[in-house]
Design an enzyme around this catalytic site. Structure first.
Site, PDB file in Angstrom:
ATOM      1  N   ASP A 187      19.060   8.361   1.285  1.00 26.81           N
ATOM      2  CA  ASP A 187      18.638   7.154   2.011  1.00 26.81           C
ATOM      3  C   ASP A 187      18.808   7.217   3.522  1.00 26.81           C
ATOM      4  O   ASP A 187      18.889   6.191   4.186  1.00 26.81           O
ATOM      5  CB  ASP A 187      19.439   5.960   1.469  1.00 26.81           C
ATOM      6  CG  ASP A 187      20.938   6.221   1.500  1.00 26.81           C
ATOM      7  OD1 ASP A 187      21.362   7.084   2.301  1.00 26.81           O
ATOM      8  OD2 ASP A 187      21.672   5.577   0.741  1.00 26.81           O
ATOM      9  N   GLU A 247      18.526  11.572  -5.954  1.00 29.22           N
ATOM     10  CA  GLU A 247      19.360  10.367  -5.840  1.00 29.22           C
ATOM     11  C   GLU A 247      18.462   9.139  -5.622  1.00 29.22           C
ATOM     12  O   GLU A 247      18.611   8.366  -4.675  1.00 29.22           O
ATOM     13  CB  GLU A 247      20.421  10.474  -4.731  1.00 29.22           C
ATOM     14  CG  GLU A 247      21.562   9.478  -4.910  1.00 29.22           C
ATOM     15  CD  GLU A 247      22.644   9.585  -3.846  1.00 29.22           C
ATOM     16  OE1 GLU A 247      22.536   8.944  -2.782  1.00 29.22           O
ATOM     17  OE2 GLU A 247      23.630  10.313  -4.086  1.00 29.22           O
ATOM     18  N   GLU A 280      19.840   1.963   5.169  1.00 29.01           N
ATOM     19  CA  GLU A 280      19.668   2.788   3.963  1.00 29.01           C
ATOM     20  C   GLU A 280      18.907   2.094   2.838  1.00 29.01           C
ATOM     21  O   GLU A 280      18.131   2.731   2.119  1.00 29.01           O
ATOM     22  CB  GLU A 280      21.039   3.262   3.458  1.00 29.01           C
ATOM     23  CG  GLU A 280      21.730   4.279   4.349  1.00 29.01           C
ATOM     24  CD  GLU A 280      22.469   3.658   5.534  1.00 29.01           C
ATOM     25  OE1 GLU A 280      22.506   2.409   5.651  1.00 29.01           O
ATOM     26  OE2 GLU A 280      22.998   4.433   6.355  1.00 29.01           O
ATOM     27  N   ARG A 290      26.800   1.693   9.643  1.00 31.52           N
ATOM     28  CA  ARG A 290      26.241   0.908  10.750  1.00 31.52           C
ATOM     29  C   ARG A 290      26.419  -0.588  10.543  1.00 31.52           C
ATOM     30  O   ARG A 290      26.686  -1.325  11.480  1.00 31.52           O
ATOM     31  CB  ARG A 290      24.747   1.195  10.899  1.00 31.52           C
ATOM     32  CG  ARG A 290      24.455   2.315  11.870  1.00 31.52           C
ATOM     33  CD  ARG A 290      22.991   2.709  11.852  1.00 31.52           C
ATOM     34  NE  ARG A 290      22.892   4.141  12.109  1.00 31.52           N
ATOM     35  CZ  ARG A 290      22.581   4.661  13.283  1.00 31.52           C
ATOM     36  NH1 ARG A 290      22.299   3.899  14.307  1.00 31.52           N
ATOM     37  NH2 ARG A 290      22.532   5.975  13.442  1.00 31.52           N
ATOM     38  N   HIS A 294      34.825  10.014  11.567  1.00 35.34           N
ATOM     39  CA  HIS A 294      33.414  10.368  11.790  1.00 35.34           C
ATOM     40  C   HIS A 294      33.181  10.585  13.290  1.00 35.34           C
ATOM     41  O   HIS A 294      33.795   9.904  14.119  1.00 35.34           O
ATOM     42  CB  HIS A 294      32.569   9.202  11.262  1.00 35.34           C
ATOM     43  CG  HIS A 294      31.101   9.476  11.162  1.00 35.34           C
ATOM     44  ND1 HIS A 294      30.293   9.622  12.259  1.00 35.34           N
ATOM     45  CD2 HIS A 294      30.288   9.610  10.090  1.00 35.34           C
ATOM     46  CE1 HIS A 294      29.050   9.852  11.861  1.00 35.34           C
ATOM     47  NE2 HIS A 294      29.021   9.843  10.542  1.00 35.34           N
TER      48      HIS A 294
HETATM   49  C1  UD1 Z   1      24.064   8.801   9.051  1.00 41.09           C
HETATM   50  C2  UD1 Z   1      23.134   8.072   8.073  1.00 41.09           C
HETATM   51  C3  UD1 Z   1      23.956   7.351   7.016  1.00 41.09           C
HETATM   52  C4  UD1 Z   1      24.969   8.269   6.357  1.00 41.09           C
HETATM   53  C5  UD1 Z   1      25.801   8.962   7.418  1.00 41.09           C
HETATM   54  C6  UD1 Z   1      26.700   9.977   6.767  1.00 41.09           C
HETATM   55  C7  UD1 Z   1      21.037   7.159   8.980  1.00 41.09           C
HETATM   56  C8  UD1 Z   1      20.396   6.033   9.679  1.00 41.09           C
HETATM   57  N1  UD1 Z   1      22.362   7.075   8.801  1.00 41.09           N
HETATM   58  O1  UD1 Z   1      24.798   7.786   9.751  1.00 41.09           O
HETATM   59  O2  UD1 Z   1      23.080   6.842   6.019  1.00 41.09           O
HETATM   60  O3  UD1 Z   1      25.804   7.511   5.520  1.00 41.09           O
HETATM   61  O4  UD1 Z   1      24.929   9.652   8.329  1.00 41.09           O
HETATM   62  O5  UD1 Z   1      27.735  10.363   7.594  1.00 41.09           O
HETATM   63  O6  UD1 Z   1      20.380   8.095   8.604  1.00 41.09           O
HETATM   64  N2  UD1 Z   1      27.589  12.778  15.540  1.00 41.09           N
HETATM   65  C9  UD1 Z   1      28.050  13.932  16.135  1.00 41.09           C
HETATM   66  N3  UD1 Z   1      28.110  15.070  15.385  1.00 41.09           N
HETATM   67  C10 UD1 Z   1      27.740  15.122  14.082  1.00 41.09           C
HETATM   68  C11 UD1 Z   1      27.288  13.928  13.482  1.00 41.09           C
HETATM   69  C12 UD1 Z   1      27.209  12.763  14.237  1.00 41.09           C
HETATM   70  O7  UD1 Z   1      28.405  13.950  17.296  1.00 41.09           O
HETATM   71  O8  UD1 Z   1      27.812  16.179  13.455  1.00 41.09           O
HETATM   72  C13 UD1 Z   1      27.516  11.542  16.361  1.00 41.09           C
HETATM   73  C14 UD1 Z   1      26.341  11.550  17.344  1.00 41.09           C
HETATM   74  O9  UD1 Z   1      26.721  10.889  18.525  1.00 41.09           O
HETATM   75  C15 UD1 Z   1      25.287  10.708  16.626  1.00 41.09           C
HETATM   76  C16 UD1 Z   1      26.182   9.673  15.948  1.00 41.09           C
HETATM   77  O10 UD1 Z   1      27.320  10.409  15.511  1.00 41.09           O
HETATM   78  O11 UD1 Z   1      24.347  10.144  17.501  1.00 41.09           O
HETATM   79  C17 UD1 Z   1      25.575   8.927  14.783  1.00 41.09           C
HETATM   80  O12 UD1 Z   1      24.924   9.795  13.881  1.00 41.09           O
HETATM   81  P1  UD1 Z   1      23.717   9.220  12.965  1.00 41.09           P
HETATM   82  O13 UD1 Z   1      23.235  10.309  12.064  1.00 41.09           O
HETATM   83  O14 UD1 Z   1      22.723   8.564  13.817  1.00 41.09           O
HETATM   84  O15 UD1 Z   1      24.404   8.050  12.151  1.00 41.09           O
HETATM   85  P2  UD1 Z   1      25.566   8.071  11.105  1.00 41.09           P
HETATM   86  O16 UD1 Z   1      26.393   6.867  11.320  1.00 41.09           O
HETATM   87  O17 UD1 Z   1      26.202   9.397  11.083  1.00 41.09           O
HETATM   88  N1  UDP Z   2      33.296  14.206   3.612  1.00 44.23           N
HETATM   89  C1  UDP Z   2      33.660  15.395   4.202  1.00 44.23           C
HETATM   90  N2  UDP Z   2      34.522  15.357   5.272  1.00 44.23           N
HETATM   91  C2  UDP Z   2      35.016  14.198   5.756  1.00 44.23           C
HETATM   92  C3  UDP Z   2      34.607  12.979   5.150  1.00 44.23           C
HETATM   93  C4  UDP Z   2      33.721  13.024   4.081  1.00 44.23           C
HETATM   94  O1  UDP Z   2      33.253  16.461   3.777  1.00 44.23           O
HETATM   95  O2  UDP Z   2      35.790  14.250   6.713  1.00 44.23           O
HETATM   96  C5  UDP Z   2      32.364  14.268   2.471  1.00 44.23           C
HETATM   97  C6  UDP Z   2      32.743  13.451   1.249  1.00 44.23           C
HETATM   98  O3  UDP Z   2      33.575  14.177   0.381  1.00 44.23           O
HETATM   99  C7  UDP Z   2      31.392  13.146   0.637  1.00 44.23           C
HETATM  100  C8  UDP Z   2      30.479  13.029   1.846  1.00 44.23           C
HETATM  101  O4  UDP Z   2      31.150  13.697   2.910  1.00 44.23           O
HETATM  102  O5  UDP Z   2      30.913  14.238  -0.123  1.00 44.23           O
HETATM  103  C9  UDP Z   2      30.261  11.587   2.195  1.00 44.23           C
HETATM  104  O6  UDP Z   2      29.641  11.512   3.418  1.00 44.23           O
HETATM  105  P1  UDP Z   2      29.679  10.257   4.369  1.00 44.23           P
HETATM  106  O7  UDP Z   2      30.855   9.429   4.033  1.00 44.23           O
HETATM  107  O8  UDP Z   2      29.514  10.777   5.740  1.00 44.23           O
HETATM  108  O9  UDP Z   2      28.310   9.526   4.012  1.00 44.23           O
HETATM  109  P2  UDP Z   2      27.840   8.566   2.831  1.00 44.23           P
HETATM  110  O10 UDP Z   2      28.257   9.146   1.530  1.00 44.23           O
HETATM  111  O11 UDP Z   2      28.432   7.225   3.084  1.00 44.23           O
HETATM  112  O12 UDP Z   2      26.368   8.519   3.018  1.00 44.23           O
END
Ligand code: UD1
Ligand code: UDP
Length: 384
Positions: free
Chosen positions: A98, A120, A134, A212, A244
């Site tokens: 999602d 999924e 999502e 978010r 995160h």
């Molecule tokens: C995204 C997904 C969410 C999922 C989550 C898993 C969307 C809209 N959201 O949200 O569904 O649950 O990933 O974690 O698709 N960033 C880094 N390095 C990384 C990853 C993220 O610096 O490796 C920072 C960046 O500033 C980036 C911000 O995190 O802009 C947000 O990342 P983004 O993928 O937009 O949203 P998530 O909250 O991670």
């Molecule tokens: N996870 C990970 N490292 C972390 C936190 C989570 O590998 O520090 C793994 C977790 O075990 C799960 C997945 O990331 O498999 C979940 O991802 P996240 O919570 O980012 O996203 P969501 O599941 O809410 O979309």
């Protein structure tokens, strides 16, 4: 007969963890020519997953920006994928879950009339804005997809209510396949503090929070509750919180929790570290989707830091409870599980409503069935 060209597309950490065993399955089956394309909506958090599962994508769009907007992610994915699809012309594109990558991946495939398989599929809350974005992403992918791989029977019913009944398979969730490859008794953490925790003498609580829809007041409430828990139970509890990399989340976590001795704010863990940490922990507090599936399989109670869940199966099984985003409620529910062995025992039992480790095999079988390469449909996953 020609091999089927199947391209898996993913961009974030959870998609990568859940698609990794499927990439391996497709690589290992002679009927498929497997291609992997990452959008890199996440960068570091994606790369560690690729490393652990030894996946080298054929294509990497490298789109991530600091504090990216939903529109930026979607546009960059659409443009990048157009190019990739023109080069490869896959028979089928597989997207997961999602995220914005998932939605843009299925839309880009649709624009070129390439079949889409949704892994999924069928999770729903029914609330357009929660989880945001999502819920709409996965609903829109449900319209665009030709094949729908539902983890559970509940997910299949959700799709049926929307009129989606063709190309639907109930397979279990691939995350359970992944979990089967990572948890080990003698696991050694690279994050050194995790090797030193007293997992038997203390109650180790694993925390994650990033959604978010929790930005702002809900996240303030959650962080305040975590601080209260750490202080009220400083002799009994160790909180481990891999934060995160989103700047919004970093700021919220560090401003409330920095400096508390029994709170360990660590960098995002690799997937195998996270799975092994949960396996050794007492309790999980999270707004993550994936953790709600993994922790029950490991016999760990979960309090969900959200108002609802699209994963009702573990709630029904009694190992997951919705704590909401009100600080005092979260504190009270966590306190009960910390203080009452009876309340804890009710929740702490291993159940596996989400899979049996054979989801990837069923998905590959479902693809072959859909393309007429076999007469036999895949077996259906049944929640025991
Ligand atoms: C995204 C997904 C969410 C999922 C989550 C898993 C969307 C809209 N959201 O949200 O569904 O649950 O990933 O974690 O698709 N960033 C880094 N390095 C990384 C990853 C993220 O610096 O490796 C920072 C960046 O500033 C980036 C911000 O995190 O802009 C947000 O990342 P983004 O993928 O937009 O949203 P998530 O909250 O991670
Ligand atoms: N996870 C990970 N490292 C972390 C936190 C989570 O590998 O520090 C793994 C977790 O075990 C799960 C997945 O990331 O498999 C979940 O991802 P996240 O919570 O980012 O996203 P969501 O599941 O809410 O979309």
């Amino acid at each position: 007969m020609d091999k089927l060209k199947v391209m898996t597309i993913f961009g974030t950490r959870p998609e990568a963890i859940k698609m990794a065993p499927l990439v391996k399955e497709l690589e290992n089956r002679p009927e498929f020519e497997s291609y992997c394309c990452v959008t890199a909506q996440h960068r570091q958090m994606l790369d560690t997953v690729l490393d652990i599962f030894h996946i080298t994508p054929e294509f990497d769009l490298d789109i991530m920006e600091a504090q990216q907007s939903l529109s930026t992610i979607t546009c960059k994915c659409l443009l990048g994928l157009e190019d990739v699809f023109q080069q490869v012309r896959p028979d089928l594109v597989l997207v997961h879950g999602d995220t914005s990558t998932t939605f843009a991946g299925s839309l880009a495939a649709f624009y070129q009339q390439i079949a889409v398989g949704h892994v999924e599929a069928g999770l729903r809350t029914g609330d357009k804005y929660s989880p945001f974005p999502e819920e709409m992403n996965r609903s829109m992918v449900g319209r665009l997809a030709d094949l729908h791989f539902c983890p559970t029977e509940t997910n299949r019913r959700n799709l049926a209510r929307e009129g989606v009944v063709r190309g639907v398979f109930v397979t279990g969730n691939t995350v359970i396949d992944a979990l089967g490859t990572t948890v080990r008794d003698n696991f050694k953490f690279t994050t050194e503090v995790l090797n030193k925790l007293d997992y038997k003498g203390k109650k180790v609580i694993v925390v994650t929070c990033h959604r978010r829809e929790n930005y702002g007041e809900p996240m303030e409430q959650i962080m305040t509750a975590l601080r209260r828990i750490a202080i009220a139970y400083e002799d009994q509890v160790e909180l481990v919180y891999p934060v995160h990399l989103s700047p919004v989340v970093q700021e919220a976590a560090r401003s409330h929790l920095d400096g508390l001795e029994n709170v360990h704010l660590v960098d995002p863990l690799t997937a195998d570290e996270m799975h092994n940490l949960m396996a050794r922990s007492y309790l999980v507090l999270t707004d993550s989707g994936g953790l709600q599936e993994e922790a029950p399989a490991l016999g760990k109670p979960v309090l969900v830091l959200r108002r609802e869940t699209e994963r009702p199966e573990a709630v029904a099984a009694g190992t997951v409870r919705i704590a909401g985003t009100n600080g005092p409620d979260i504190f009270d529910m966590a306190s009960e599980l910390i203080e009452s062995p009876a309340a804890y025992a009710v929740m702490a039992h291993a159940v596996n409503p989400y899979g049996d480790g054979k989801a990837c095999r069923r998905i590959a079988d479902g693809i072959l069935y859909h393309f007429g390469r076999t007469d036999r449909p895949p077996e259906t996953f049944k929640n025991r």
